[in-house]
Design a protein around this motif. Structure first.
Motif, PDB file in Angstrom:
ATOM      1  N   ASN A  97       0.735  -1.118   0.025  1.00  0.00           N
ATOM      2  CA  ASN A  97      -0.078  -0.239  -0.223  1.00  0.00           C
ATOM      3  C   ASN A  97       0.785   1.242  -0.012  1.00  0.00           C
ATOM      4  OD1 ASN A  97      -1.764   2.200   1.920  1.00  0.00           O
ATOM      5  ND2 ASN A  97      -3.058   1.208   0.502  1.00  0.00           N
ATOM      6  N   GLY A  98       1.951   1.272   0.879  1.00  0.00           N
ATOM      7  CA  GLY A  98       2.624   2.362   0.902  1.00  0.00           C
ATOM      8  C   GLY A  98       3.335   2.657  -0.312  1.00  0.00           C
ATOM      9  N   ASN A  99       3.721   1.805  -1.308  1.00  0.00           N
ATOM     10  CA  ASN A  99       4.342   2.093  -2.710  1.00  0.00           C
ATOM     11  C   ASN A  99       3.347   2.066  -3.696  1.00  0.00           C
ATOM     12  OD1 ASN A  99       6.837   2.097  -1.844  1.00  0.00           O
ATOM     13  ND2 ASN A  99       7.437  -0.026  -1.562  1.00  0.00           N
ATOM     14  N   PHE A 100       1.853   1.788  -3.299  1.00  0.00           N
ATOM     15  CA  PHE A 100       0.977   1.961  -4.433  1.00  0.00           C
ATOM     16  C   PHE A 100       1.040   0.648  -5.326  1.00  0.00           C
ATOM     17  CE2 PHE A 100       2.315   6.416  -3.603  1.00  0.00           C
ATOM     18  CZ  PHE A 100       1.294   6.656  -2.944  1.00  0.00           C
ATOM     19  N   GLU A 101       1.282  -0.345  -4.953  1.00  0.00           N
ATOM     20  CA  GLU A 101       1.623  -1.390  -5.849  1.00  0.00           C
ATOM     21  C   GLU A 101       0.116  -2.095  -5.947  1.00  0.00           C
ATOM     22  OE1 GLU A 101       4.950  -0.524  -7.138  1.00  0.00           O
ATOM     23  OE2 GLU A 101       5.031  -0.873  -5.006  1.00  0.00           O
ATOM     24  N   ASP A 102      -0.944  -1.748  -5.206  1.00  0.00           N
ATOM     25  CA  ASP A 102      -2.059  -2.596  -5.386  1.00  0.00           C
ATOM     26  C   ASP A 102      -3.140  -1.745  -6.246  1.00  0.00           C
ATOM     27  OD1 ASP A 102      -1.826  -4.950  -4.107  1.00  0.00           O
ATOM     28  OD2 ASP A 102      -2.052  -4.302  -2.075  1.00  0.00           O
ATOM     29  N   TYR A 103      -2.546  -0.827  -7.146  1.00  0.00           N
ATOM     30  CA  TYR A 103      -3.565  -0.227  -8.011  1.00  0.00           C
ATOM     31  C   TYR A 103      -3.515  -0.524  -9.476  1.00  0.00           C
ATOM     32  CZ  TYR A 103      -4.147   1.755  -3.526  1.00  0.00           C
ATOM     33  OH  TYR A 103      -4.056   1.530  -1.997  1.00  0.00           O
ATOM     34  N   PRO A 104      -3.954  -1.625 -10.087  1.00  0.00           N
ATOM     35  CA  PRO A 104      -3.995  -2.021 -11.327  1.00  0.00           C
ATOM     36  C   PRO A 104      -4.764  -1.119 -12.231  1.00  0.00           C
ATOM     37  CG  PRO A 104      -5.470  -3.171 -10.072  1.00  0.00           C
ATOM     38  CD  PRO A 104      -5.096  -2.400  -9.115  1.00  0.00           C
ATOM     39  N   PRO A 105      -4.739  -1.369 -13.451  1.00  0.00           N
ATOM     40  CA  PRO A 105      -5.603  -0.614 -14.430  1.00  0.00           C
ATOM     41  C   PRO A 105      -7.053  -0.850 -14.068  1.00  0.00           C
ATOM     42  CG  PRO A 105      -3.922  -1.713 -15.635  1.00  0.00           C
ATOM     43  CD  PRO A 105      -3.737  -2.077 -14.259  1.00  0.00           C
ATOM     44  N   PRO A 106      -8.327   0.031 -14.226  1.00  0.00           N
ATOM     45  CA  PRO A 106      -9.562  -0.042 -14.070  1.00  0.00           C
ATOM     46  C   PRO A 106     -10.146  -1.570 -14.741  1.00  0.00           C
ATOM     47  CG  PRO A 106      -9.142   2.079 -15.049  1.00  0.00           C
ATOM     48  CD  PRO A 106      -7.843   1.259 -15.204  1.00  0.00           C
ATOM     49  N   GLY A 107     -10.746  -2.244 -13.875  1.00  0.00           N
ATOM     50  CA  GLY A 107     -11.220  -3.529 -14.355  1.00  0.00           C
ATOM     51  C   GLY A 107     -10.645  -4.683 -13.681  1.00  0.00           C
ATOM     52  N   GLN A 108      -9.308  -4.410 -13.452  1.00  0.00           N
ATOM     53  CA  GLN A 108      -8.507  -5.623 -13.001  1.00  0.00           C
ATOM     54  C   GLN A 108      -8.425  -5.633 -11.222  1.00  0.00           C
ATOM     55  OE1 GLN A 108      -4.655  -5.611 -14.599  1.00  0.00           O
ATOM     56  NE2 GLN A 108      -5.387  -5.188 -16.702  1.00  0.00           N
ATOM     57  N   GLY A 109      -9.525  -6.313 -11.037  1.00  0.00           N
ATOM     58  CA  GLY A 109      -9.500  -6.018  -9.317  1.00  0.00           C
ATOM     59  C   GLY A 109      -8.562  -6.719  -8.464  1.00  0.00           C
ATOM     60  N   VAL A 110      -8.159  -6.118  -7.547  1.00  0.00           N
ATOM     61  CA  VAL A 110      -6.964  -6.619  -6.682  1.00  0.00           C
ATOM     62  C   VAL A 110      -7.415  -6.045  -5.183  1.00  0.00           C
ATOM     63  CG1 VAL A 110      -4.345  -6.790  -5.916  1.00  0.00           C
ATOM     64  CG2 VAL A 110      -5.037  -6.976  -8.330  1.00  0.00           C
ATOM     65  N   PHE A 111      -7.112  -7.099  -4.310  1.00  0.00           N
ATOM     66  CA  PHE A 111      -7.706  -6.403  -3.004  1.00  0.00           C
ATOM     67  C   PHE A 111      -6.507  -5.879  -2.316  1.00  0.00           C
ATOM     68  CE2 PHE A 111     -10.398 -10.190  -3.248  1.00  0.00           C
ATOM     69  CZ  PHE A 111     -11.723  -9.545  -2.901  1.00  0.00           C
ATOM     70  N   ASN A 112      -6.746  -4.879  -1.700  1.00  0.00           N
ATOM     71  CA  ASN A 112      -5.823  -3.986  -1.090  1.00  0.00           C
ATOM     72  C   ASN A 112      -5.250  -4.328   0.376  1.00  0.00           C
ATOM     73  OD1 ASN A 112      -5.629  -1.953  -3.033  1.00  0.00           O
ATOM     74  ND2 ASN A 112      -7.468  -1.384  -2.585  1.00  0.00           N
ATOM     75  N   ILE A 113      -4.061  -4.269   0.878  1.00  0.00           N
ATOM     76  CA  ILE A 113      -3.686  -4.912   2.161  1.00  0.00           C
ATOM     77  C   ILE A 113      -4.197  -3.763   3.150  1.00  0.00           C
ATOM     78  CG2 ILE A 113      -1.921  -5.344   3.697  1.00  0.00           C
ATOM     79  CD1 ILE A 113      -0.361  -6.180   1.128  1.00  0.00           C
ATOM     80  N   GLN A 114      -4.372  -2.494   2.808  1.00  0.00           N
ATOM     81  CA  GLN A 114      -4.805  -1.522   3.709  1.00  0.00           C
ATOM     82  C   GLN A 114      -5.809  -0.642   2.787  1.00  0.00           C
ATOM     83  OE1 GLN A 114      -0.639  -0.012   4.184  1.00  0.00           O
ATOM     84  NE2 GLN A 114      -1.374   0.574   6.317  1.00  0.00           N
ATOM     85  N   PRO A 115      -6.434   0.328   3.241  1.00  0.00           N
ATOM     86  CA  PRO A 115      -7.597   1.194   2.927  1.00  0.00           C
ATOM     87  C   PRO A 115      -6.967   1.681   1.568  1.00  0.00           C
ATOM     88  CG  PRO A 115      -7.825   1.385   5.140  1.00  0.00           C
ATOM     89  CD  PRO A 115      -6.359   0.602   4.852  1.00  0.00           C
ATOM     90  N   PRO A 116      -7.626   1.870   0.551  1.00  0.00           N
ATOM     91  CA  PRO A 116      -7.021   2.546  -0.654  1.00  0.00           C
ATOM     92  C   PRO A 116      -6.646   3.731  -0.641  1.00  0.00           C
ATOM     93  CG  PRO A 116      -9.405   2.075  -1.022  1.00  0.00           C
ATOM     94  CD  PRO A 116      -8.955   1.461   0.125  1.00  0.00           C
ATOM     95  N   TRP A 117      -5.791   4.197  -1.381  1.00  0.00           N
ATOM     96  CA  TRP A 117      -5.713   5.685  -1.850  1.00  0.00           C
ATOM     97  C   TRP A 117      -6.404   6.154  -2.804  1.00  0.00           C
ATOM     98  CZ3 TRP A 117      -2.139   8.832   0.856  1.00  0.00           C
ATOM     99  CH2 TRP A 117      -1.003   8.110   1.775  1.00  0.00           C
ATOM    100  N   TYR A 118      -6.716   7.434  -2.757  1.00  0.00           N
ATOM    101  CA  TYR A 118      -7.846   7.963  -3.814  1.00  0.00           C
ATOM    102  C   TYR A 118      -7.247   9.354  -4.117  1.00  0.00           C
ATOM    103  CZ  TYR A 118     -10.612   9.742  -0.088  1.00  0.00           C
ATOM    104  OH  TYR A 118     -10.937  10.420   1.031  1.00  0.00           O
ATOM    105  N   PHE A 119      -7.503   9.696  -5.378  1.00  0.00           N
ATOM    106  CA  PHE A 119      -7.055  11.044  -5.767  1.00  0.00           C
ATOM    107  C   PHE A 119      -8.704  11.981  -5.564  1.00  0.00           C
ATOM    108  CE2 PHE A 119      -3.380   9.357  -7.899  1.00  0.00           C
ATOM    109  CZ  PHE A 119      -2.685  10.404  -7.713  1.00  0.00           C
ATOM    110  N   ASN A 120      -8.485  13.226  -5.075  1.00  0.00           N
ATOM    111  CA  ASN A 120      -9.648  14.119  -4.693  1.00  0.00           C
ATOM    112  C   ASN A 120      -9.497  15.260  -5.607  1.00  0.00           C
ATOM    113  OD1 ASN A 120     -11.804  15.723  -3.974  1.00  0.00           O
ATOM    114  ND2 ASN A 120     -11.065  15.712  -1.953  1.00  0.00           N
ATOM    115  N   SER A 121      -9.979  15.189  -6.940  1.00  0.00           N
ATOM    116  CA  SER A 121      -9.672  16.355  -7.847  1.00  0.00           C
ATOM    117  C   SER A 121     -10.839  17.442  -7.857  1.00  0.00           C
ATOM    118  CB  SER A 121      -9.480  15.653  -9.051  1.00  0.00           C
ATOM    119  OG  SER A 121     -10.801  14.841  -9.651  1.00  0.00           O
ATOM    120  N   ARG A 122     -11.668  17.293  -7.019  1.00  0.00           N
ATOM    121  CA  ARG A 122     -12.871  17.940  -6.737  1.00  0.00           C
ATOM    122  C   ARG A 122     -12.442  19.342  -6.232  1.00  0.00           C
ATOM    123  NH1 ARG A 122     -16.671  14.980  -3.035  1.00  0.00           N
ATOM    124  NH2 ARG A 122     -14.598  14.806  -1.822  1.00  0.00           N
ATOM    125  N   ASP A 123     -11.333  19.658  -5.720  1.00  0.00           N
ATOM    126  CA  ASP A 123     -10.883  21.032  -5.086  1.00  0.00           C
ATOM    127  C   ASP A 123     -10.321  21.755  -6.322  1.00  0.00           C
ATOM    128  OD1 ASP A 123     -11.065  20.313  -2.494  1.00  0.00           O
ATOM    129  OD2 ASP A 123      -9.326  19.310  -2.494  1.00  0.00           O
TER     130      ASP A 123
END
Length: 276
Positions: A97-123
């Motif tokens: 999780n700290g290295n962002f390794e659990d974030y594949p392209p959309p549609g390729q589901g992989v379980f994250n060890i920790q809660p997922p990071w997410y970008f907040n672009s609404r700001d």
């Protein structure tokens, strides 16, 4: 027949004793639950006649038997102590999780060890974030990174382009944690000034790193130590407080100077307890 009646009477008496009648005595204690619980916890464990009865005892006719009965209805169980919070890494780059390794392209589901990071672009409408794969460098940095793409802003525009990368976190109250990450900036900054910051909902700003520090090679920023402390909010079953951590990147143009699009990459995030 007489035996049956006696058994029935005995059952009714037991039920009546076990029932909490909402008389003035019980209402008086229930009206101040915190004080009543503290008083009753002591009162029911000592010689009742020797224990001072609070002023609301007048509603109980100052009779120990009535006070004891009302207390048995107010104090229904022994409060459980808060769980002992064991300091552990909030985010550790030794995990995926700290290295962002659990974030594949959309549609390729992989379980994250920790809660997922997410970008907040609404700001900001002038920023875009994605997870991308780069060649690995020293310390394993640079595999899957969080990329902040910020559009060039007109000179002196505030707050400029900025983007948050967020993740839920939990931590032990009063424990000192060290915050660090690896980051680099690709391409020319032109005449923009940029800042990368650690930020949390409850703690606010934790640490900031300014434009002159960034190069096109990954380098470590931090560790910066901080001792989070809070007295309200959400406490989980492990005795940890819940919060949200943001990594914020912001760029602003300088008056009268040209501005350009900017790309920052972040990797190997760590938020770990400090020994001692």
């Amino acid at each position: 027949m007489e035996l049956t009646n006696l058994l029935l009477l005995s059952s009714l008496l037991s039920l009546a004793i076990a029932t909490c009648n909402r008389d003035n005595c019980l209402r008086a204690l229930a009206g101040t639950p915190t004080k009543a619980s503290s008083f009753c916890a002591t009162y029911t464990k000592t010689q009742q006649t020797a224990t001072p009865i609070p002023t609301y005892g007048s509603f109980c006719s100052n009779l120990p038997s009535r006070v004891s009965s009302a207390c048995s209805c107010v104090v229904t169980s022994t409060p459980t102590s808060a769980p002992t919070c064991v300091p552990s890494p909030v985010i550790d780059a030794s995990t995926r999780n700290g290295n962002f390794e659990d974030y594949p392209p959309p549609g390729q589901g992989v379980f994250n060890i920790q809660p997922p990071w997410y970008f907040n672009s609404r700001d900001s409408q002038n920023a875009f974030g994605e997870f991308r794969t780069e060649p690995a460098g020293a310390d394993g940095v640079g595999k899957t990174v969080a990329a902040f793409q910020l559009s060039g802003q007109q000179p002196n525009v505030l707050p400029g382009a900025f983007l948050r990368l967020s993740q839920p976190i939990t931590y032990c109250n009063g424990t000192t944690y060290a915050f660090s990450l690896y980051a680099r900036q690709l391409g020319s900054l032109g005449s923009q000034t940029c800042r990368l910051s650690f930020f949390s909902d409850f703690e606010g700003g934790i640490a900031s790193f300014e434009t002159p520090a960034f190069t096109d090679q990954f380098q470590k920023f931090g560790p910066v130590t901080r001792k989070p402390f809070r007295d309200n909010g959400v406490l989980n079953a492990k005795g940890e407080w819940e919060d949200r951590l943001d990594i914020l990147v912001q760029c602003t143009g300088i008056t009268g100077k040209p501005v350009v699009d900017t790309l920052f990459e972040v990797d190997a995030v760590r938020v770990v307890p400090v020994a001692g």
